[in-house]
Scaffold this motif. Structure first.
Motif, PDB file in Angstrom:
ATOM      1  N   LEU A 117     -41.219 -33.210 -58.207  1.00  0.00           N
ATOM      2  CA  LEU A 117     -41.022 -32.932 -57.091  1.00  0.00           C
ATOM      3  C   LEU A 117     -42.610 -31.622 -56.848  1.00  0.00           C
ATOM      4  N   VAL A 118     -42.817 -31.369 -58.473  1.00  0.00           N
ATOM      5  CA  VAL A 118     -43.933 -30.562 -57.875  1.00  0.00           C
ATOM      6  C   VAL A 118     -45.543 -31.494 -58.168  1.00  0.00           C
ATOM      7  N   THR A 119     -45.356 -32.394 -58.361  1.00  0.00           N
ATOM      8  CA  THR A 119     -46.568 -33.925 -58.097  1.00  0.00           C
ATOM      9  C   THR A 119     -45.817 -34.266 -56.702  1.00  0.00           C
ATOM     10  N   MET A 120     -45.581 -34.042 -55.786  1.00  0.00           N
ATOM     11  CA  MET A 120     -45.236 -34.714 -54.243  1.00  0.00           C
ATOM     12  C   MET A 120     -46.192 -33.156 -53.619  1.00  0.00           C
ATOM     13  N   ALA A 121     -45.465 -31.787 -54.283  1.00  0.00           N
ATOM     14  CA  ALA A 121     -46.169 -30.725 -53.386  1.00  0.00           C
ATOM     15  C   ALA A 121     -47.794 -31.271 -53.147  1.00  0.00           C
ATOM     16  N   ALA A 127     -53.409 -34.293 -49.653  1.00  0.00           N
ATOM     17  CA  ALA A 127     -53.920 -35.181 -48.619  1.00  0.00           C
ATOM     18  C   ALA A 127     -53.894 -34.199 -47.235  1.00  0.00           C
ATOM     19  N   ILE A 128     -53.839 -33.169 -47.147  1.00  0.00           N
ATOM     20  CA  ILE A 128     -54.172 -31.567 -46.335  1.00  0.00           C
ATOM     21  C   ILE A 128     -55.152 -31.509 -46.734  1.00  0.00           C
ATOM     22  N   CYS A 129     -55.839 -30.388 -47.551  1.00  0.00           N
ATOM     23  CA  CYS A 129     -56.947 -29.908 -47.932  1.00  0.00           C
ATOM     24  C   CYS A 129     -57.834 -30.289 -48.601  1.00  0.00           C
ATOM     25  N   ASN A 130     -57.775 -31.996 -49.089  1.00  0.00           N
ATOM     26  CA  ASN A 130     -59.052 -32.608 -48.958  1.00  0.00           C
ATOM     27  C   ASN A 130     -58.928 -33.777 -48.710  1.00  0.00           C
ATOM     28  N   PRO A 131     -58.872 -34.171 -47.501  1.00  0.00           N
ATOM     29  CA  PRO A 131     -58.765 -35.768 -46.870  1.00  0.00           C
ATOM     30  C   PRO A 131     -59.933 -37.072 -46.981  1.00  0.00           C
ATOM     31  N   LEU A 132     -60.754 -36.186 -47.194  1.00  0.00           N
ATOM     32  CA  LEU A 132     -61.198 -37.640 -47.349  1.00  0.00           C
ATOM     33  C   LEU A 132     -61.336 -38.357 -48.706  1.00  0.00           C
ATOM     34  N   ARG A 133     -61.053 -37.097 -49.620  1.00  0.00           N
ATOM     35  CA  ARG A 133     -60.845 -38.018 -50.896  1.00  0.00           C
ATOM     36  C   ARG A 133     -59.875 -38.102 -51.843  1.00  0.00           C
ATOM     37  N   TYR A 134     -59.089 -37.833 -50.676  1.00  0.00           N
ATOM     38  CA  TYR A 134     -57.489 -38.422 -50.592  1.00  0.00           C
ATOM     39  C   TYR A 134     -57.085 -39.691 -52.070  1.00  0.00           C
ATOM     40  N   THR A 135     -58.100 -40.811 -51.455  1.00  0.00           N
ATOM     41  CA  THR A 135     -57.778 -41.790 -52.115  1.00  0.00           C
ATOM     42  C   THR A 135     -58.283 -42.362 -52.736  1.00  0.00           C
ATOM     43  N   THR A 136     -59.232 -41.105 -53.276  1.00  0.00           N
ATOM     44  CA  THR A 136     -60.132 -41.137 -55.164  1.00  0.00           C
ATOM     45  C   THR A 136     -59.463 -40.937 -55.666  1.00  0.00           C
ATOM     46  N   ILE A 137     -58.930 -39.561 -55.566  1.00  0.00           N
ATOM     47  CA  ILE A 137     -57.654 -38.429 -55.942  1.00  0.00           C
ATOM     48  C   ILE A 137     -56.031 -38.648 -56.308  1.00  0.00           C
ATOM     49  N   VAL A 138     -55.387 -39.033 -55.551  1.00  0.00           N
ATOM     50  CA  VAL A 138     -54.679 -40.147 -55.696  1.00  0.00           C
ATOM     51  C   VAL A 138     -54.310 -41.076 -55.944  1.00  0.00           C
ATOM     52  N   THR A 139     -54.629 -41.568 -56.737  1.00  0.00           N
ATOM     53  CA  THR A 139     -53.769 -43.401 -56.926  1.00  0.00           C
ATOM     54  C   THR A 139     -52.613 -43.747 -57.446  1.00  0.00           C
ATOM     55  N   ASN A 140     -52.350 -44.386 -57.616  1.00  0.00           N
ATOM     56  CA  ASN A 140     -51.388 -45.097 -58.235  1.00  0.00           C
ATOM     57  C   ASN A 140     -50.928 -44.985 -59.308  1.00  0.00           C
ATOM     58  N   ALA A 141     -52.366 -46.011 -60.008  1.00  0.00           N
ATOM     59  CA  ALA A 141     -52.438 -45.736 -61.654  1.00  0.00           C
ATOM     60  C   ALA A 141     -52.143 -43.495 -61.966  1.00  0.00           C
ATOM     61  N   LEU A 146     -48.432 -39.317 -64.273  1.00  0.00           N
ATOM     62  CA  LEU A 146     -48.069 -37.806 -63.631  1.00  0.00           C
ATOM     63  C   LEU A 146     -46.782 -38.126 -64.401  1.00  0.00           C
ATOM     64  N   GLY A 147     -46.745 -39.727 -63.715  1.00  0.00           N
ATOM     65  CA  GLY A 147     -44.700 -39.987 -63.754  1.00  0.00           C
ATOM     66  C   GLY A 147     -44.548 -40.032 -65.283  1.00  0.00           C
ATOM     67  N   VAL A 148     -45.669 -40.691 -66.231  1.00  0.00           N
ATOM     68  CA  VAL A 148     -45.398 -40.418 -67.691  1.00  0.00           C
ATOM     69  C   VAL A 148     -45.187 -39.884 -68.495  1.00  0.00           C
ATOM     70  N   LEU A 149     -45.958 -38.553 -68.244  1.00  0.00           N
ATOM     71  CA  LEU A 149     -46.533 -36.830 -67.905  1.00  0.00           C
ATOM     72  C   LEU A 149     -45.044 -35.716 -67.960  1.00  0.00           C
ATOM     73  N   GLY A 150     -44.128 -36.309 -67.071  1.00  0.00           N
ATOM     74  CA  GLY A 150     -43.112 -35.547 -66.521  1.00  0.00           C
ATOM     75  C   GLY A 150     -42.381 -36.011 -67.578  1.00  0.00           C
ATOM     76  N   LEU A 151     -42.213 -37.335 -67.701  1.00  0.00           N
ATOM     77  CA  LEU A 151     -41.052 -37.810 -68.630  1.00  0.00           C
ATOM     78  C   LEU A 151     -41.125 -37.481 -69.564  1.00  0.00           C
ATOM     79  N   THR A 152     -42.214 -37.189 -69.891  1.00  0.00           N
ATOM     80  CA  THR A 152     -42.708 -36.867 -71.926  1.00  0.00           C
ATOM     81  C   THR A 152     -41.791 -35.356 -71.827  1.00  0.00           C
ATOM     82  N   ARG A 153     -41.826 -34.637 -70.781  1.00  0.00           N
ATOM     83  CA  ARG A 153     -42.482 -33.390 -70.885  1.00  0.00           C
ATOM     84  C   ARG A 153     -41.368 -32.823 -70.643  1.00  0.00           C
ATOM     85  N   ALA A 154     -39.878 -33.748 -70.039  1.00  0.00           N
ATOM     86  CA  ALA A 154     -38.130 -34.634 -69.808  1.00  0.00           C
ATOM     87  C   ALA A 154     -37.693 -33.929 -71.510  1.00  0.00           C
ATOM     88  N   LEU A 155     -38.425 -35.247 -71.986  1.00  0.00           N
ATOM     89  CA  LEU A 155     -37.575 -35.277 -73.160  1.00  0.00           C
ATOM     90  C   LEU A 155     -37.733 -34.283 -74.027  1.00  0.00           C
TER      91      LEU A 155
END
Length: 318
Positions: A117-121, A127-141, A146-155
């Protein structure tokens, strides 16, 4: 989890009571629970299938929605099948290792869900504050990282919980007045001092919820500031609409989690069955509503889900 050791006099099994005080209504209680569970499973599996099948949805935002769907499936499945066995077949016993494993898994997935949920925020902020750089900042990789880091934190956060529980002495009381092995419900069975367990659980709840809520609030304060600077009313409305789904999911998930946590620790005047029902709503209501919210509020996903539903209806009719 099987490596956890109890005291020599410790039990080999615990007994889950379901909803104490409402035993006569167990079958009736099972009906809304099973409906919520099945609806949540169908909705989340449909989201996973549609996003996986449709190449145009292989984007960071939909990857996050899929991660949320997986945690929703995991949390509800960890609780509901055992609860239904109690309600339908009176199968109340659970092994100690199984109980501690359920405690670990449930709370670990909850912390993981908070990180998503934090990553979604963060995704909506870029997407709203820096839309021109969205595709370079937020990538699938990057989202996967971030998902792996979240899982590690949870563990790391949750691993001490079952370890602390395993060191508590359990004398004659082996009955858990709950539908599943909730951390504090298990700790309260102990005939020893549960101060460490109680304190760690409470601090953990406030650290995770407090820190993650602070990050989400920061993201949305920056989003609000950026939106207020937009002169076009149409663009202003479009920007707000992109955040609506995430805000709804956050409010539902956090409010139920916080209420369940606080009432279980401080609500001595509240009837036990209220604690139990609210705790289970936390694991059943968000998984059911999340795919509906994202399906309604996210146009691309809504269109693909509609196509899939129409195709399924056509297949069934023929």
């Amino acid at each position: 989890m099987t490596a956890f050791n109890l005291t020599p006099s410790g039990p080999s099994t615990f007994t889950l009571m379901g909803v104490p005080g409402l035993e006569a209504a167990h079958v009736w209680i099972s009906i809304p629970i099973s409906v919520l569970y099945v609806t949540g499973l169908l909705g989340n599996f449909m989201v996973l299938f549609v996003v996986g099948k449709e190449q145009t949805l292989h984007k960071p935002m939909y990857l996050l929605i899929c991660m949320l769907a997986l945690t929703d499936i995991a949390t509800s499945t960890s609780v509901t099948p055992k609860a239904l066995c109690i309600f339908w077949f009176n199968l109340k016993d659970i092994t100690v290792a199984g109980c501690f494993t359920q405690t670990f898994f449930l709370h670990m997935v909850s912390v993981m869900q908070s990180a998503i949920l934090v990553t979604m925020a963060f995704d909506r902020y870029v997407a709203i504050c820096n839309p021109l750089r969205y595709t370079t900042i937020v990538t699938n990789a990057r989202i996967a990282m971030l998902g792996v880091l979240g899982l590690t934190r949870a563990l790391l956060y949750i691993l001490p919980l079952p370890i602390i529980l395993s060191r508590l002495p359990f004398c004659t009381n082996h009955i858990i007045p709950h539908m599943y092995c909730e951390h504090m419900a298990v700790a309260k069975m102990s005939c020893g001092d549960i101060t460490v367990s109680r304190t760690y659980g409470l601090v953990l709840a406030f650290v995770v919820l407090g820190f993650d809520t602070m990050l989400v609030a920061l993201s949305y304060s920056l989003i609000t500031r950026a939106v207020l600077r937009i002169s076009s009313k149409k663009a202003h409305q479009k920007a707000l609409n992109t955040c609506t789904a995430h805000i709804c999911v956050m409010l539902i998930s956090c409010s139920l989690f916080l209420f369940s946590t606080l009432t279980h620790r401080f609500g001595q005047g509240i009837a036990p069955y209220v604690h139990i029902i609210m705790a289970n709503l936390h694991f059943l209501v968000p998984p059911m509503l999340n795919p509906i919210i994202y399906g309604v509020k996210t146009k691309e996903l809504r269109d693909e889900l509609s196509k899939f539903s129409c195709t399924m209806c056509f297949v069934v009719d023929h």
